[in-house]
Write a protein that holds these residues in place. Structure first.
Motif, PDB file in Angstrom:
ATOM      1  N   THR A  51       0.806  -1.223   0.000  1.00  0.00           N
ATOM      2  CA  THR A  51       0.000   0.000   0.000  1.00  0.00           C
ATOM      3  C   THR A  51       0.837   1.270   0.000  1.00  0.00           C
ATOM      4  N   LEU A  52       2.073   1.208   0.442  1.00  0.00           N
ATOM      5  CA  LEU A  52       2.898   2.419   0.472  1.00  0.00           C
ATOM      6  C   LEU A  52       3.040   3.060  -0.910  1.00  0.00           C
ATOM      7  N   PRO A  53       3.337   2.308  -1.958  1.00  0.00           N
ATOM      8  CA  PRO A  53       3.407   2.948  -3.276  1.00  0.00           C
ATOM      9  C   PRO A  53       2.068   3.573  -3.700  1.00  0.00           C
ATOM     10  N   LEU A  54       0.965   2.935  -3.340  1.00  0.00           N
ATOM     11  CA  LEU A  54      -0.348   3.490  -3.678  1.00  0.00           C
ATOM     12  C   LEU A  54      -0.611   4.783  -2.909  1.00  0.00           C
ATOM     13  N   ILE A 108      -9.162   7.248  -0.456  1.00  0.00           N
ATOM     14  CA  ILE A 108      -8.987   5.969   0.229  1.00  0.00           C
ATOM     15  C   ILE A 108      -7.572   5.852   0.799  1.00  0.00           C
ATOM     16  N   TYR A 109      -6.603   6.417   0.113  1.00  0.00           N
ATOM     17  CA  TYR A 109      -5.197   6.213   0.461  1.00  0.00           C
ATOM     18  C   TYR A 109      -4.575   7.343   1.278  1.00  0.00           C
ATOM     19  N   VAL A 110      -5.289   8.464   1.420  1.00  0.00           N
ATOM     20  CA  VAL A 110      -4.718   9.593   2.160  1.00  0.00           C
ATOM     21  C   VAL A 110      -5.475   9.778   3.470  1.00  0.00           C
ATOM     22  N   SER A 111      -4.909  10.561   4.350  1.00  0.00           N
ATOM     23  CA  SER A 111      -5.565  10.818   5.641  1.00  0.00           C
ATOM     24  C   SER A 111      -6.820  11.646   5.420  1.00  0.00           C
ATOM     25  N   SER A 112      -7.735  11.563   6.360  1.00  0.00           N
ATOM     26  CA  SER A 112      -8.970  12.341   6.248  1.00  0.00           C
ATOM     27  C   SER A 112      -8.663  13.833   6.310  1.00  0.00           C
ATOM     28  N   ARG A 113      -7.622  14.196   7.028  1.00  0.00           N
ATOM     29  CA  ARG A 113      -7.204  15.600   7.088  1.00  0.00           C
ATOM     30  C   ARG A 113      -6.743  16.087   5.714  1.00  0.00           C
ATOM     31  N   LYS A 170       3.497  17.493   4.848  1.00  0.00           N
ATOM     32  CA  LYS A 170       3.517  17.162   6.276  1.00  0.00           C
ATOM     33  C   LYS A 170       2.929  15.764   6.498  1.00  0.00           C
ATOM     34  N   ASP A 171       1.842  15.453   5.833  1.00  0.00           N
ATOM     35  CA  ASP A 171       1.253  14.116   5.948  1.00  0.00           C
ATOM     36  C   ASP A 171       2.216  13.053   5.451  1.00  0.00           C
ATOM     37  N   LEU A 172       2.914  13.335   4.355  1.00  0.00           N
ATOM     38  CA  LEU A 172       3.891  12.378   3.830  1.00  0.00           C
ATOM     39  C   LEU A 172       5.031  12.151   4.803  1.00  0.00           C
ATOM     40  N   GLU A 173       5.466  13.220   5.457  1.00  0.00           N
ATOM     41  CA  GLU A 173       6.537  13.085   6.447  1.00  0.00           C
ATOM     42  C   GLU A 173       6.103  12.191   7.597  1.00  0.00           C
ATOM     43  N   GLU A 174       4.824  12.224   7.947  1.00  0.00           N
ATOM     44  CA  GLU A 174       4.317  11.362   9.019  1.00  0.00           C
ATOM     45  C   GLU A 174       4.302   9.897   8.604  1.00  0.00           C
ATOM     46  N   LEU A 175       4.227   9.631   7.299  1.00  0.00           N
ATOM     47  CA  LEU A 175       4.267   8.257   6.823  1.00  0.00           C
ATOM     48  C   LEU A 175       5.627   7.614   7.041  1.00  0.00           C
TER      49      LEU A 175
END
Length: 176
Positions: A51-54, A108-113, A170-175
């Motif tokens: 799922t990370l690449p998606l 589906i693949y990103v945070s709700s924020r 910022k969301d990507l950095e949290e991943l």
């Protein structure tokens, strides 16, 4: 008479057998739980690698969406001078809605924020374009509408498109 000692022997052996099984179960239980946790971690790791690449692709597409609905980029792409204000307004609204529909599954693949930021940017952009179109006379040109839209955008304190892109980063950095 021989029946009573026989029943007592069966009862003793039954209780002893149940006791042995109970003790064995509680001795083996931690090993079974540990094995289950190891399997669950392995499953999560394999799911994460799939799922990370998606998820990365989804964030990439949403950043592209933000850049595409940014009026500074969109007006250049749509060649605003070739249309009347009414035609350009319709074209912009259709383009934004089409881009949004094209990327709607990425939620589906990103945070709700992150998805909330994208949705708010879309809604705010549509409202800004609508307000700019309403502020012009019926005979306005596409160039005048472009100037009005960019004027509305320049009145905003922080560029919402840069803020949205920063939120995605910022969301990507949290991943990671």
């Amino acid at each position: 008479m021989n029946l009573l000692p026989f029943l007592l022997d069966i009862l003793k052996y039954t209780f002893a057998g149940v006791g042995v099984v109970w003790i064995a179960f509680y001795l083996v239980k931690p090993y079974l739980e540990r094995d289950e946790k190891i399997q669950l971690l392995g499953f999560r790791k394999s799911m994460s690698s799939q799922t990370l690449p998606l998820r990365l692709q989804a964030y990439e597409r949403l950043v592209l969406f933000i850049e595409r609905i940014n009026p500074a980029n969109m007006l250049i792409r749509l060649n605003a001078t070739a249309y009347s204000a009414h035609e350009l307004h319709s074209l912009i609204m259709e383009d934004i809605r089409s881009e949004y529909q094209h990327n709607i599954t990425q939620q589906i693949y990103v945070s709700s924020r992150a998805w909330g930021v994208v949705k708010n940017l879309k809604d705010d952009t549509l409202a800004m374009v609508g307000n700019a179109a309403k502020s012009l006379p019926e005979t306005a040109t596409g160039l005048e509408l472009s100037k009005a839209i960019l004027g509305f955008l320049s009145q905003v304190e922080n560029n919402p498109y840069e803020v949205g892109t920063g939120m995605m980063r910022k969301d990507l950095e949290e991943l990671f």
